[in-house]
Write a protein that holds these residues in place. Structure first.
Motif, mmCIF file in Angstrom:
data_model
loop_
_atom_site.group_PDB
_atom_site.id
_atom_site.type_symbol
_atom_site.label_atom_id
_atom_site.label_comp_id
_atom_site.label_asym_id
_atom_site.label_seq_id
_atom_site.Cartn_x
_atom_site.Cartn_y
_atom_site.Cartn_z
ATOM 1 N N ALA A 42 6.851 13.045 3.633
ATOM 2 C CA ALA A 42 5.393 12.988 3.545
ATOM 3 C C ALA A 42 4.878 11.563 3.424
ATOM 4 C CB ALA A 42 4.916 13.821 2.354
ATOM 5 N N VAL A 43 5.662 10.680 2.790
ATOM 6 C CA VAL A 43 5.207 9.302 2.577
ATOM 7 C C VAL A 43 4.926 8.582 3.901
ATOM 8 C CG1 VAL A 43 5.939 7.024 1.746
ATOM 9 C CG2 VAL A 43 6.197 9.037 0.283
ATOM 10 N N PRO A 44 5.864 8.548 4.863
ATOM 11 C CA PRO A 44 5.545 7.851 6.121
ATOM 12 C C PRO A 44 4.450 8.541 6.926
ATOM 13 C CG PRO A 44 7.666 8.959 6.270
ATOM 14 C CD PRO A 44 7.258 9.009 4.842
ATOM 15 N N VAL A 45 4.364 9.880 6.838
ATOM 16 C CA VAL A 45 3.301 10.590 7.558
ATOM 17 C C VAL A 45 1.943 10.220 6.995
ATOM 18 C CG1 VAL A 45 2.335 12.866 8.048
ATOM 19 C CG2 VAL A 45 4.798 12.500 8.226
ATOM 20 N N TRP A 46 1.830 10.203 5.680
ATOM 21 C CA TRP A 46 0.554 9.860 5.043
ATOM 22 C C TRP A 46 0.149 8.427 5.374
ATOM 23 C CZ3 TRP A 46 -2.274 13.228 1.856
ATOM 24 C CH2 TRP A 46 -3.366 12.662 1.202
ATOM 25 N N ARG A 47 1.113 7.539 5.419
ATOM 26 C CA ARG A 47 0.827 6.120 5.672
ATOM 27 C C ARG A 47 0.368 5.874 7.105
ATOM 28 N NH1 ARG A 47 -0.245 1.889 6.990
ATOM 29 N NH2 ARG A 47 0.356 -0.175 6.204
ATOM 30 N N LEU A 48 0.548 6.847 8.002
ATOM 31 C CA LEU A 48 0.109 6.692 9.388
ATOM 32 C C LEU A 48 -1.398 6.474 9.512
ATOM 33 C CD1 LEU A 48 2.218 9.458 11.186
ATOM 34 C CD2 LEU A 48 2.474 6.972 11.431
ATOM 35 N N SER A 49 -2.155 6.905 8.508
ATOM 36 C CA SER A 49 -3.611 6.752 8.564
ATOM 37 C C SER A 49 -4.051 5.309 8.342
ATOM 38 C CB SER A 49 -4.273 7.646 7.508
ATOM 39 O OG SER A 49 -3.845 7.277 6.208
ATOM 40 N N ARG A 84 0.848 -1.197 0.000
ATOM 41 C CA ARG A 84 0.000 0.000 0.000
ATOM 42 C C ARG A 84 0.883 1.246 0.000
ATOM 43 N NH1 ARG A 84 -4.267 -0.544 4.755
ATOM 44 N NH2 ARG A 84 -4.928 1.390 3.749
ATOM 45 N N THR A 85 1.377 1.602 -1.161
ATOM 46 C CA THR A 85 2.249 2.765 -1.288
ATOM 47 C C THR A 85 1.407 4.027 -1.388
ATOM 48 O OG1 THR A 85 3.760 1.358 -2.548
ATOM 49 C CG2 THR A 85 4.169 3.722 -2.597
ATOM 50 N N PRO A 86 1.649 5.040 -0.554
ATOM 51 C CA PRO A 86 0.845 6.268 -0.591
ATOM 52 C C PRO A 86 1.029 7.011 -1.915
ATOM 53 C CG PRO A 86 2.091 6.105 1.463
ATOM 54 C CD PRO A 86 2.630 5.059 0.542
ATOM 55 N N LEU A 87 -0.003 7.048 -2.741
ATOM 56 C CA LEU A 87 0.112 7.642 -4.065
ATOM 57 C C LEU A 87 0.022 9.166 -4.047
ATOM 58 C CD1 LEU A 87 0.315 7.316 -7.120
ATOM 59 C CD2 LEU A 87 -2.171 7.013 -7.189
ATOM 60 N N VAL A 88 -0.860 9.726 -3.245
ATOM 61 C CA VAL A 88 -1.080 11.177 -3.266
ATOM 62 C C VAL A 88 0.191 11.963 -2.948
ATOM 63 C CG1 VAL A 88 -2.336 13.089 -2.201
ATOM 64 C CG2 VAL A 88 -3.549 10.978 -2.804
ATOM 65 N N PRO A 89 0.876 11.695 -1.834
ATOM 66 C CA PRO A 89 2.104 12.454 -1.582
ATOM 67 C C PRO A 89 3.192 12.180 -2.606
ATOM 68 C CG PRO A 89 1.900 10.661 0.001
ATOM 69 C CD PRO A 89 0.598 10.742 -0.738
ATOM 70 N N LEU A 90 3.205 10.976 -3.186
ATOM 71 C CA LEU A 90 4.198 10.661 -4.201
ATOM 72 C C LEU A 90 3.974 11.494 -5.462
ATOM 73 C CD1 LEU A 90 4.613 6.784 -4.007
ATOM 74 C CD2 LEU A 90 6.347 8.513 -3.539
ATOM 75 N N VAL A 91 2.737 11.588 -5.910
ATOM 76 C CA VAL A 91 2.440 12.351 -7.122
ATOM 77 C C VAL A 91 2.663 13.837 -6.894
ATOM 78 C CG1 VAL A 91 0.620 13.050 -8.712
ATOM 79 C CG2 VAL A 91 0.868 10.640 -8.095
ATOM 80 N N PHE A 151 11.326 4.329 -2.220
ATOM 81 C CA PHE A 151 11.944 3.802 -3.437
ATOM 82 C C PHE A 151 11.295 4.388 -4.681
ATOM 83 C CE2 PHE A 151 11.224 0.682 -6.858
ATOM 84 C CZ PHE A 151 12.515 0.598 -7.359
ATOM 85 N N ALA A 152 9.959 4.440 -4.706
ATOM 86 C CA ALA A 152 9.247 4.987 -5.857
ATOM 87 C C ALA A 152 9.597 6.455 -6.075
ATOM 88 C CB ALA A 152 7.739 4.821 -5.670
ATOM 89 N N ALA A 153 9.752 7.208 -4.991
ATOM 90 C CA ALA A 153 10.088 8.632 -5.106
ATOM 91 C C ALA A 153 11.453 8.827 -5.748
ATOM 92 C CB ALA A 153 10.049 9.293 -3.729
ATOM 93 N N LEU A 202 6.367 -0.487 7.673
ATOM 94 C CA LEU A 202 7.734 -0.279 7.217
ATOM 95 C C LEU A 202 7.894 -0.698 5.759
ATOM 96 C CD1 LEU A 202 10.616 0.556 7.867
ATOM 97 C CD2 LEU A 202 11.034 -1.771 8.704
ATOM 98 N N ARG A 203 7.262 -1.791 5.366
ATOM 99 C CA ARG A 203 7.342 -2.256 3.976
ATOM 100 C C ARG A 203 6.743 -1.235 3.020
ATOM 101 N NH1 ARG A 203 3.133 -6.653 2.022
ATOM 102 N NH2 ARG A 203 1.914 -4.734 2.271
ATOM 103 N N ASP A 204 5.576 -0.707 3.380
ATOM 104 C CA ASP A 204 4.901 0.245 2.496
ATOM 105 C C ASP A 204 5.673 1.548 2.379
ATOM 106 O OD1 ASP A 204 2.989 -1.716 2.344
ATOM 107 O OD2 ASP A 204 1.530 -0.700 3.631
ATOM 108 N N VAL A 205 6.204 2.025 3.494
ATOM 109 C CA VAL A 205 6.969 3.268 3.474
ATOM 110 C C VAL A 205 8.250 3.096 2.652
ATOM 111 C CG1 VAL A 205 8.331 4.850 4.896
ATOM 112 C CG2 VAL A 205 6.025 4.187 5.605
ATOM 113 N N THR A 206 8.917 1.966 2.836
ATOM 114 C CA THR A 206 10.138 1.701 2.065
ATOM 115 C C THR A 206 9.855 1.692 0.581
ATOM 116 O OG1 THR A 206 11.046 0.386 3.892
ATOM 117 C CG2 THR A 206 12.026 0.081 1.723
#
Length: 310
Positions: free
Chosen positions: A131-138, A96-103, A153-155, A145-149
């Protein structure tokens, strides 16, 4: 920015569609008989050529008419590429990679790179990584940790590497010509790999990753890119010299090949053939960016070393 995916094909050209997929065990799958007008990979060759030419025309028009539009083209490619990558990660691995902060962060990184240089791009990228780990807190704590990593990586994989194209464009005197040189070298490298690999390819380069790639194809990529680099540096880039182009072409061919192999490895890990279906005959945006992304920082750095930042 059309280019070639070196995924499962015999070193294809930028306008040609990828070839047949490989079996999950790494062996080549037996393809069905090709339909008229299609290559063995089952892709529409006419559509692939048409899409490639159309994308090339859009890129060149934006590059030499309104540079801000070209920055928008880079940003759009980044946004779609991130969507494709995160979608495949979710579908194939449940990441579950946070898309909104990435884009948002990816687009900001590209724009900041063009407007404020490397420092602006670095700041935007750092904020995106925060922003990625903060957004994933929800979301749930499981696999946090897997999703944030994967998000970080995607960024780095998509917007960070793409920003070097914007940095090349920002050169005062010859920015568009530097970008054009970068595009020419990547496309010519792929074309040389296909031409030589198709005719002379006998020895596999990395059979467990991309069975279609050969050492002869790599030699062709190096030769074609070095020749193109010599011409581009001599006639397109201010203060460039032909011998610098030889080194630039060799480096671009190597990075483009590694980029192909890296994305092939990602797709093998995910068990997919393409990252998307947005471009008929080509796959997805990420399937077209695999050579371009790792080549951009290489070309930018060597340009700075050889002729300055501009």
């Amino acid at each position: 920015m059309p280019t070639v995916s070196g995924d499962d094909t015999p070193d294809e050209p930028s306008t040609g569609p990828p070839g047949e997929p490989d079996a999950p065990d790494g062996s080549s799958a037996t393809p069905p008989p090709a339909a008229p007008g299609r290559r063995r990979g089952g892709r529409d060759l006419g559509a692939a050529i048409g899409v490639g030419l159309g994308l090339g025309a859009i890129v060149l028009a934006a590059l030499f008419v309104v540079q801000a539009v070209f920055v928008g083209v880079i940003a759009a490619a980044v946004a779609v590429g991130l969507w494709e990558l995160t979608s495949r990660l979710a579908e194939c691995r449940g990441i579950r990679t946070p898309l909104v902060p990435l884009v948002l962060g990816g687009v900001a990184t590209v724009v900041a790179g063009y407007a404020r240089g490397a420092e602006g791009a670095g700041a935007a990228l750092a904020l995106t990584a925060l922003a990625v780990p903060v957004w994933r807190l929800s979301g749930p704590a499981e696999n946090y940790l897997r999703d944030v990593t994967a998000g970080v990586f995607a960024a780095f994989y998509v917007p960070f590497l793409a920003t070097f194209v914007a940095l090349m464009l920002a050169a005062d005197d010859d920015g568009p010509w530097r970008v054009l040189t970068f595009l020419i070298l990547t496309v010519i490298s792929d074309t040389g790999a296909y031409a030589v690999g198709y005719k002379l390819g006998r020895h596999k380069l990395a059979p467990r990753i991309s069975p279609g790639k050969t050492r002869e194809g790599l030699a062709g990529a190096l030769a074609f890119a070095m020749a193109a680099g010599a011409l581009c540096m001599e006639f397109l880039v201010d203060d460039g010299r032909w011998w610098q182009g030889l080194l630039l072409g060799a480096a671009a061919a190597a990075s483009a090949t590694l980029g192909d192999l890296a994305e092939s490895m990602i797709k093998r890990d995910l068990g997919i053939k393409d990252m998307g279906t947005l471009l008929p005959g080509h796959g997805g945006i990420m399937d077209r960016l695999d050579s371009l992304l790792p080549t951009a920082p290489v070309v930018w750095l060597l340009m700075v070393i050889f002729v300055g930042a501009g």
